[in-house]
Design a protein around this motif. Structure first.
Motif, PDB file in Angstrom:
ATOM      1  N   HIS A 158      11.236   8.070  -3.569  1.00  0.00           N
ATOM      2  CA  HIS A 158       9.831   7.966  -3.190  1.00  0.00           C
ATOM      3  C   HIS A 158       9.602   6.797  -2.241  1.00  0.00           C
ATOM      4  O   HIS A 158       8.733   5.967  -2.435  1.00  0.00           O
ATOM      5  CB  HIS A 158       8.962   7.835  -4.437  1.00  0.00           C
ATOM      6  CG  HIS A 158       9.040   9.032  -5.308  1.00  0.00           C
ATOM      7  ND1 HIS A 158       8.530  10.250  -4.937  1.00  0.00           N
ATOM      8  CD2 HIS A 158       9.606   9.219  -6.510  1.00  0.00           C
ATOM      9  CE1 HIS A 158       8.757  11.138  -5.885  1.00  0.00           C
ATOM     10  NE2 HIS A 158       9.416  10.534  -6.846  1.00  0.00           N
ATOM     11  N   GLN A 159      10.451   6.749  -1.234  1.00  0.00           N
ATOM     12  CA  GLN A 159      10.326   5.777  -0.150  1.00  0.00           C
ATOM     13  C   GLN A 159      10.563   6.575   1.120  1.00  0.00           C
ATOM     14  O   GLN A 159      11.557   7.285   1.233  1.00  0.00           O
ATOM     15  CB  GLN A 159      11.366   4.680  -0.286  1.00  0.00           C
ATOM     16  CG  GLN A 159      11.299   3.653   0.801  1.00  0.00           C
ATOM     17  CD  GLN A 159      12.356   2.565   0.618  1.00  0.00           C
ATOM     18  OE1 GLN A 159      13.222   2.644  -0.232  1.00  0.00           O
ATOM     19  NE2 GLN A 159      12.284   1.546   1.444  1.00  0.00           N
ATOM     20  N   ILE A 215       0.856  -1.181   0.000  1.00  0.00           N
ATOM     21  CA  ILE A 215       0.000   0.000   0.000  1.00  0.00           C
ATOM     22  C   ILE A 215       0.893   1.232   0.000  1.00  0.00           C
ATOM     23  O   ILE A 215       1.757   1.385   0.876  1.00  0.00           O
ATOM     24  CB  ILE A 215      -0.907   0.019   1.251  1.00  0.00           C
ATOM     25  CG1 ILE A 215      -1.815  -1.219   1.241  1.00  0.00           C
ATOM     26  CG2 ILE A 215      -1.722   1.296   1.301  1.00  0.00           C
ATOM     27  CD1 ILE A 215      -2.580  -1.413   2.519  1.00  0.00           C
ATOM     28  N   LEU A 216       0.699   2.096  -0.961  1.00  0.00           N
ATOM     29  CA  LEU A 216       1.453   3.348  -1.022  1.00  0.00           C
ATOM     30  C   LEU A 216       0.819   4.353  -0.062  1.00  0.00           C
ATOM     31  O   LEU A 216      -0.403   4.500  -0.037  1.00  0.00           O
ATOM     32  CB  LEU A 216       1.447   3.902  -2.443  1.00  0.00           C
ATOM     33  CG  LEU A 216       2.074   3.002  -3.503  1.00  0.00           C
ATOM     34  CD1 LEU A 216       1.894   3.616  -4.880  1.00  0.00           C
ATOM     35  CD2 LEU A 216       3.539   2.791  -3.216  1.00  0.00           C
ATOM     36  N   ARG A 217       1.650   5.032   0.723  1.00  0.00           N
ATOM     37  CA  ARG A 217       1.166   6.031   1.677  1.00  0.00           C
ATOM     38  C   ARG A 217       1.978   7.311   1.529  1.00  0.00           C
ATOM     39  O   ARG A 217       3.162   7.269   1.213  1.00  0.00           O
ATOM     40  CB  ARG A 217       1.286   5.508   3.108  1.00  0.00           C
ATOM     41  CG  ARG A 217       0.355   4.360   3.409  1.00  0.00           C
ATOM     42  CD  ARG A 217       0.440   3.957   4.887  1.00  0.00           C
ATOM     43  NE  ARG A 217      -0.555   2.967   5.206  1.00  0.00           N
ATOM     44  CZ  ARG A 217      -0.385   1.655   5.077  1.00  0.00           C
ATOM     45  NH1 ARG A 217       0.760   1.182   4.623  1.00  0.00           N
ATOM     46  NH2 ARG A 217      -1.346   0.812   5.406  1.00  0.00           N
ATOM     47  N   THR A 218       1.356   8.425   1.814  1.00  0.00           N
ATOM     48  CA  THR A 218       2.035   9.722   1.791  1.00  0.00           C
ATOM     49  C   THR A 218       2.831   9.887   3.083  1.00  0.00           C
ATOM     50  O   THR A 218       2.553   9.193   4.084  1.00  0.00           O
ATOM     51  CB  THR A 218       1.024  10.874   1.690  1.00  0.00           C
ATOM     52  OG1 THR A 218       0.227  10.903   2.883  1.00  0.00           O
ATOM     53  CG2 THR A 218       0.132  10.733   0.454  1.00  0.00           C
ATOM     54  N   PRO A 219       3.781  10.812   3.117  1.00  0.00           N
ATOM     55  CA  PRO A 219       4.504  11.068   4.368  1.00  0.00           C
ATOM     56  C   PRO A 219       3.555  11.458   5.511  1.00  0.00           C
ATOM     57  O   PRO A 219       3.772  11.073   6.656  1.00  0.00           O
ATOM     58  CB  PRO A 219       5.449  12.219   4.021  1.00  0.00           C
ATOM     59  CG  PRO A 219       5.663  12.086   2.547  1.00  0.00           C
ATOM     60  CD  PRO A 219       4.366  11.577   2.000  1.00  0.00           C
TER      61      PRO A 219
END
Length: 58
Positions: free
Chosen positions: A49-50, A8-12
């Protein structure tokens, strides 16, 4: 079918919620490439982007 592990991609900002109630250490939730002990010797690393963060329990 593809054999890959789901993720799942999440924003900071979304990741920062995992640290609620903890003391978030500098630089906070940031690009993982910014978590180097000495960036001055090599210059500022490229943004990736990690994201990650480190916190301690008070």
């Amino acid at each position: 079918e593809g054999g890959s592990i789901p993720y799942i991609l999440r924003t900071p900002e979304q990741l920062a919620r995992y640290f609620d109630g903890l003391e978030l250490l500098e630089p906070g939730v940031a690009s993982c490439s910014r978590w180097r002990p000495d960036t001055e010797a090599l210059g500022l690393p490229a943004e990736v982007h990690q994201y990650g963060g480190v916190a301690r329990k008070s």
